[in-house]
Design a protein around this motif. Structure first.
Motif, PDB file in Angstrom:
ATOM      1  N   ASP A 271       3.334  10.552  -8.837  1.00  0.00           N
ATOM      2  CA  ASP A 271       2.877  10.817 -10.212  1.00  0.00           C
ATOM      3  C   ASP A 271       1.985  12.064 -10.255  1.00  0.00           C
ATOM      4  O   ASP A 271       2.085  12.873 -11.182  1.00  0.00           O
ATOM      5  CB  ASP A 271       2.108   9.604 -10.745  1.00  0.00           C
ATOM      6  CG  ASP A 271       3.052   8.462 -11.104  1.00  0.00           C
ATOM      7  OD1 ASP A 271       4.255   8.751 -11.271  1.00  0.00           O
ATOM      8  OD2 ASP A 271       2.581   7.311 -11.200  1.00  0.00           O
ATOM      9  N   LEU A 272       1.135  12.166  -9.261  1.00  0.00           N
ATOM     10  CA  LEU A 272       0.234  13.335  -9.235  1.00  0.00           C
ATOM     11  C   LEU A 272       1.057  14.623  -9.064  1.00  0.00           C
ATOM     12  O   LEU A 272       0.826  15.607  -9.759  1.00  0.00           O
ATOM     13  CB  LEU A 272      -0.789  13.206  -8.109  1.00  0.00           C
ATOM     14  CG  LEU A 272      -1.859  12.135  -8.273  1.00  0.00           C
ATOM     15  CD1 LEU A 272      -2.723  12.053  -7.021  1.00  0.00           C
ATOM     16  CD2 LEU A 272      -2.751  12.423  -9.485  1.00  0.00           C
ATOM     17  N   PHE A 273       1.999  14.595  -8.139  1.00  0.00           N
ATOM     18  CA  PHE A 273       2.822  15.800  -7.900  1.00  0.00           C
ATOM     19  C   PHE A 273       3.595  16.197  -9.147  1.00  0.00           C
ATOM     20  O   PHE A 273       3.757  17.376  -9.438  1.00  0.00           O
ATOM     21  CB  PHE A 273       3.811  15.562  -6.745  1.00  0.00           C
ATOM     22  CG  PHE A 273       3.292  15.988  -5.404  1.00  0.00           C
ATOM     23  CD1 PHE A 273       2.727  17.252  -5.234  1.00  0.00           C
ATOM     24  CD2 PHE A 273       3.369  15.134  -4.305  1.00  0.00           C
ATOM     25  CE1 PHE A 273       2.251  17.638  -3.992  1.00  0.00           C
ATOM     26  CE2 PHE A 273       2.892  15.531  -3.068  1.00  0.00           C
ATOM     27  CZ  PHE A 273       2.324  16.784  -2.900  1.00  0.00           C
ATOM     28  N   SER A 274       4.049  15.177  -9.887  1.00  0.00           N
ATOM     29  CA  SER A 274       4.833  15.521 -11.079  1.00  0.00           C
ATOM     30  C   SER A 274       3.946  15.831 -12.275  1.00  0.00           C
ATOM     31  O   SER A 274       4.445  16.131 -13.351  1.00  0.00           O
ATOM     32  CB  SER A 274       5.804  14.374 -11.402  1.00  0.00           C
ATOM     33  OG  SER A 274       5.064  13.185 -11.576  1.00  0.00           O
ATOM     34  N   ASN A 275       2.630  15.733 -12.081  1.00  0.00           N
ATOM     35  CA  ASN A 275       1.731  15.994 -13.196  1.00  0.00           C
ATOM     36  C   ASN A 275       0.575  16.921 -12.801  1.00  0.00           C
ATOM     37  O   ASN A 275      -0.597  16.593 -12.992  1.00  0.00           O
ATOM     38  CB  ASN A 275       1.201  14.685 -13.774  1.00  0.00           C
ATOM     39  CG  ASN A 275       2.289  13.927 -14.540  1.00  0.00           C
ATOM     40  OD1 ASN A 275       2.592  14.211 -15.688  1.00  0.00           O
ATOM     41  ND2 ASN A 275       2.907  12.969 -13.874  1.00  0.00           N
ATOM     42  N   GLY A 276       0.917  18.022 -12.251  1.00  0.00           N
ATOM     43  CA  GLY A 276      -0.094  19.071 -12.071  1.00  0.00           C
ATOM     44  C   GLY A 276      -0.700  19.210 -10.701  1.00  0.00           C
ATOM     45  O   GLY A 276      -1.431  20.173 -10.447  1.00  0.00           O
TER      46      GLY A 276
ATOM     47  N   ALA B 146       0.836  -1.217   0.000  1.00  0.00           N
ATOM     48  CA  ALA B 146       0.000   0.000   0.000  1.00  0.00           C
ATOM     49  C   ALA B 146       0.866   1.261   0.000  1.00  0.00           C
ATOM     50  O   ALA B 146       0.576   2.239  -0.712  1.00  0.00           O
ATOM     51  CB  ALA B 146      -0.933   0.000   1.202  1.00  0.00           C
ATOM     52  N   ASP B 147       1.946   1.228   0.837  1.00  0.00           N
ATOM     53  CA  ASP B 147       2.793   2.423   0.907  1.00  0.00           C
ATOM     54  C   ASP B 147       3.419   2.730  -0.444  1.00  0.00           C
ATOM     55  O   ASP B 147       3.442   3.885  -0.898  1.00  0.00           O
ATOM     56  CB  ASP B 147       3.853   2.275   1.988  1.00  0.00           C
ATOM     57  CG  ASP B 147       4.673   0.989   1.852  1.00  0.00           C
ATOM     58  OD1 ASP B 147       4.208   0.078   1.116  1.00  0.00           O
ATOM     59  OD2 ASP B 147       5.741   0.912   2.455  1.00  0.00           O
ATOM     60  N   GLN B 148       3.926   1.660  -1.116  1.00  0.00           N
ATOM     61  CA  GLN B 148       4.571   1.866  -2.413  1.00  0.00           C
ATOM     62  C   GLN B 148       3.572   2.349  -3.452  1.00  0.00           C
ATOM     63  O   GLN B 148       3.845   3.275  -4.230  1.00  0.00           O
ATOM     64  CB  GLN B 148       5.211   0.559  -2.890  1.00  0.00           C
ATOM     65  CG  GLN B 148       6.384   0.100  -2.040  1.00  0.00           C
ATOM     66  CD  GLN B 148       6.867  -1.293  -2.436  1.00  0.00           C
ATOM     67  OE1 GLN B 148       6.814  -1.691  -3.599  1.00  0.00           O
ATOM     68  NE2 GLN B 148       7.322  -2.057  -1.450  1.00  0.00           N
ATOM     69  N   GLU B 149       2.398   1.705  -3.426  1.00  0.00           N
ATOM     70  CA  GLU B 149       1.371   2.068  -4.412  1.00  0.00           C
ATOM     71  C   GLU B 149       0.930   3.531  -4.233  1.00  0.00           C
ATOM     72  O   GLU B 149       0.854   4.284  -5.197  1.00  0.00           O
ATOM     73  CB  GLU B 149       0.150   1.141  -4.273  1.00  0.00           C
ATOM     74  CG  GLU B 149       0.352  -0.263  -4.820  1.00  0.00           C
ATOM     75  CD  GLU B 149       0.643  -0.270  -6.312  1.00  0.00           C
ATOM     76  OE1 GLU B 149       0.061   0.549  -7.046  1.00  0.00           O
ATOM     77  OE2 GLU B 149       1.486  -1.088  -6.735  1.00  0.00           O
ATOM     78  N   ILE B 150       0.647   3.838  -3.010  1.00  0.00           N
ATOM     79  CA  ILE B 150       0.150   5.214  -2.746  1.00  0.00           C
ATOM     80  C   ILE B 150       1.259   6.237  -2.987  1.00  0.00           C
ATOM     81  O   ILE B 150       1.021   7.309  -3.543  1.00  0.00           O
ATOM     82  CB  ILE B 150      -0.466   5.302  -1.328  1.00  0.00           C
ATOM     83  CG1 ILE B 150      -1.781   4.502  -1.334  1.00  0.00           C
ATOM     84  CG2 ILE B 150      -0.721   6.754  -0.924  1.00  0.00           C
ATOM     85  CD1 ILE B 150      -2.452   4.365   0.007  1.00  0.00           C
ATOM     86  N   SER B 151       2.475   5.895  -2.616  1.00  0.00           N
ATOM     87  CA  SER B 151       3.607   6.784  -2.892  1.00  0.00           C
ATOM     88  C   SER B 151       3.748   7.021  -4.385  1.00  0.00           C
ATOM     89  O   SER B 151       3.978   8.159  -4.823  1.00  0.00           O
ATOM     90  CB  SER B 151       4.910   6.184  -2.371  1.00  0.00           C
ATOM     91  OG  SER B 151       4.919   6.202  -0.980  1.00  0.00           O
TER      92      SER B 151
ATOM     93  N   THR C  54      -4.272   7.328 -15.719  1.00  0.00           N
ATOM     94  CA  THR C  54      -4.683   6.407 -16.790  1.00  0.00           C
ATOM     95  C   THR C  54      -3.456   5.721 -17.408  1.00  0.00           C
ATOM     96  O   THR C  54      -3.438   4.505 -17.605  1.00  0.00           O
ATOM     97  CB  THR C  54      -5.453   7.194 -17.879  1.00  0.00           C
ATOM     98  OG1 THR C  54      -6.466   7.953 -17.255  1.00  0.00           O
ATOM     99  CG2 THR C  54      -6.041   6.258 -18.926  1.00  0.00           C
ATOM    100  N   VAL C  55      -2.446   6.557 -17.674  1.00  0.00           N
ATOM    101  CA  VAL C  55      -1.222   6.011 -18.295  1.00  0.00           C
ATOM    102  C   VAL C  55      -0.586   4.964 -17.395  1.00  0.00           C
ATOM    103  O   VAL C  55      -0.109   3.925 -17.849  1.00  0.00           O
ATOM    104  CB  VAL C  55      -0.235   7.162 -18.596  1.00  0.00           C
ATOM    105  CG1 VAL C  55       1.144   6.629 -18.958  1.00  0.00           C
ATOM    106  CG2 VAL C  55      -0.774   8.044 -19.705  1.00  0.00           C
ATOM    107  N   ASP C  56      -0.620   5.205 -16.105  1.00  0.00           N
ATOM    108  CA  ASP C  56       0.009   4.273 -15.148  1.00  0.00           C
ATOM    109  C   ASP C  56      -0.867   3.064 -14.851  1.00  0.00           C
ATOM    110  O   ASP C  56      -0.466   2.206 -14.047  1.00  0.00           O
ATOM    111  CB  ASP C  56       0.303   5.000 -13.827  1.00  0.00           C
ATOM    112  CG  ASP C  56       1.507   5.899 -13.928  1.00  0.00           C
ATOM    113  OD1 ASP C  56       2.203   5.827 -14.969  1.00  0.00           O
ATOM    114  OD2 ASP C  56       1.756   6.684 -12.995  1.00  0.00           O
ATOM    115  N   ASN C  57      -2.015   3.039 -15.441  1.00  0.00           N
ATOM    116  CA  ASN C  57      -2.947   1.931 -15.196  1.00  0.00           C
ATOM    117  C   ASN C  57      -3.231   1.736 -13.717  1.00  0.00           C
ATOM    118  O   ASN C  57      -3.265   0.604 -13.213  1.00  0.00           O
ATOM    119  CB  ASN C  57      -2.384   0.613 -15.776  1.00  0.00           C
ATOM    120  CG  ASN C  57      -2.502   0.583 -17.278  1.00  0.00           C
ATOM    121  OD1 ASN C  57      -3.483   1.070 -17.849  1.00  0.00           O
ATOM    122  ND2 ASN C  57      -1.499   0.021 -17.950  1.00  0.00           N
TER     123      ASN C  57
END
Lengths: 120, 246
Positions: free
Chosen positions: B138-143, B128-133, B199-202
């Motif tokens: 990804d969110l931080f690096s994308n807007g 969970a930690d890895q997934e959420i991290s 979406t890209v990261d599935n």
């Protein structure tokens, strides 16, 4: 005889000193105007004598009335807030000098007459 | 006779005059402050005018000083306001203040109804930690401008850890605080970009493989998503810099 008024002056001054009477500062201006009136009267009297028209009644009454009137004028001026005593000062001052001038002329003329020289 | 009368009158008057003169002279106060003449008065007026000028100069000097003090006070106020603005900006950048704006909400929750895949099912609790991290990075690096997980604001010193208890169970800790399912990730930022990277990261299919339901909702309104401010301890709270010259 001329020394009598001088003696009187000295006597009066001596009485004033010995009596050691002092008047309030507020009345100082009245007294000064009265002195001026007295001086005016004295010189007026000398002039009148020299002109041979001296009248002792006029002289004495002039002294008393002028003195009182001047003091009254000063008092009135103070009440009204106008320096009315200045009017008395000017009037007495002018007359004093006029009298002195007349006395000087008469004295000068007499001295010339005595020395036998005609007036120019 | 006339002359004689005159002399006596004059003597009388002279005596009176002498008396009055003495009286006047002795009655005059010896104080120098008495204004006895026009000249004295004029001198006094001139002195007063000089003093007045001096006082006016003093007033001008003091006014200048006052203006200087007021100006310096104004500068201090301006400096203080600037510092306050800086502090507010820094606080906002550090994530200490709540932010609101358009964004997305990702809700991750166990869903046993999802197809069971023996390879992946139940794995989420271990990663969970890895997934959420991964998701928040990804969110931080994308807007994304601000992200919180279960109302724990993510800041530069934030941590997402999976802590295993004595019983073998795992607990996800964000900023040191335990958080429980459902995990709600709130992100304020560019909705399109954030959704695109997910979406890209599935993200959704991968979570679904692990039997986790992942619901992503968009909130495009001006106050669509509100991310709370960080309220945990700051780095400087306990650890202090060592002074160079103690």
């Amino acid at each position: 005889m001329i020394w009598l008024p001088v003696l009187g002056l000295i006597l009066g001054a001596a009485i004033g000193l010995v009596a050691n009477v002092s008047i309030p500062v507020a009345y100082s201006s009245y007294l000064s105007i009265a002195i001026l009136a007295a001086l005016d009267t004295v010189f007026g009297g000398i002039r009148a004598t020299l002109e041979k028209s001296f009248d002792s009644t006029v002289f004495l009454s002039g002294f008393i009335v002028n003195t009182l009137l001047a003091a009254l004028l000063a008092f009135l001026g103070e009440q009204l807030g106008v320096d009315l005593y200045l009017a008395a000062v000017v009037a007495f001052g002018v007359r004093l000098f006029q009298n002195l001038a007349v006395i000087r002329r008469i004295a000068f003329r007499r001295w010339k007459e005595r020395s036998g020289k005609p007036m120019g | 006779m006339q002359r004689r009368t005159f002399m006596w009158s004059l003597t009388g008057i002279s005596s009176l005059l002498g008396f009055m003169l003495t009286l006047q002279l002795t009655s005059r106060p010896p104080s120098a402050t008495t204004i006895s003449s026009y000249i004295d008065l004029r001198t006094q007026v001139e002195e007063q005018l000089a003093e007045h000028r001096t006082l006016l100069q003093d007033i001008a000097k003091l006014n200048a000083q006052l203006a200087q003090f007021k100006a310096s006070e104004g500068n201090q106020q301006a400096m203080r306001a600037a510092l306050m603005r800086d502090a507010a900006t820094v606080a906002a950048e550090a994530g200490l203040t709540p932010v609101t704006g358009p964004g997305i909400v990702i809700r991750i929750q166990d869903d046993p109804k999802l197809p069971f895949d023996p390879q992946f099912a139940g794995q989420f609790s271990k990663v969970a930690d890895q997934e959420i991290s991964q998701i928040v990075n990804d969110l931080f690096s994308n807007g994304a401008k601000a992200i919180s997980i279960n109302d724990q604001r993510l800041v530069t010193t934030s941590s997402i850890r999976l802590v295993t208890g004595l019983g073998g169970g795992t607990t996800l800790q964000v900023n040191g605080y335990p958080v429980a399912m459902p995990y709600v990730i709130k992100a304020v930022g560019d909705i399109e970009q954030m959704r695109a990277v997910l979406t890209v990261d599935n993200v959704v299919p991968l979570l679904n493989l692990m039997q986790e339901d992942c619901l992503i909702t968009s909130h495009p309104g001006a106050h669509g998503v509100t991310v709370p401010g960080y309220n945990g301890p700051l780095p400087g709270t306990w650890a202090k810099e060592v002074a160079a010259n103690p």
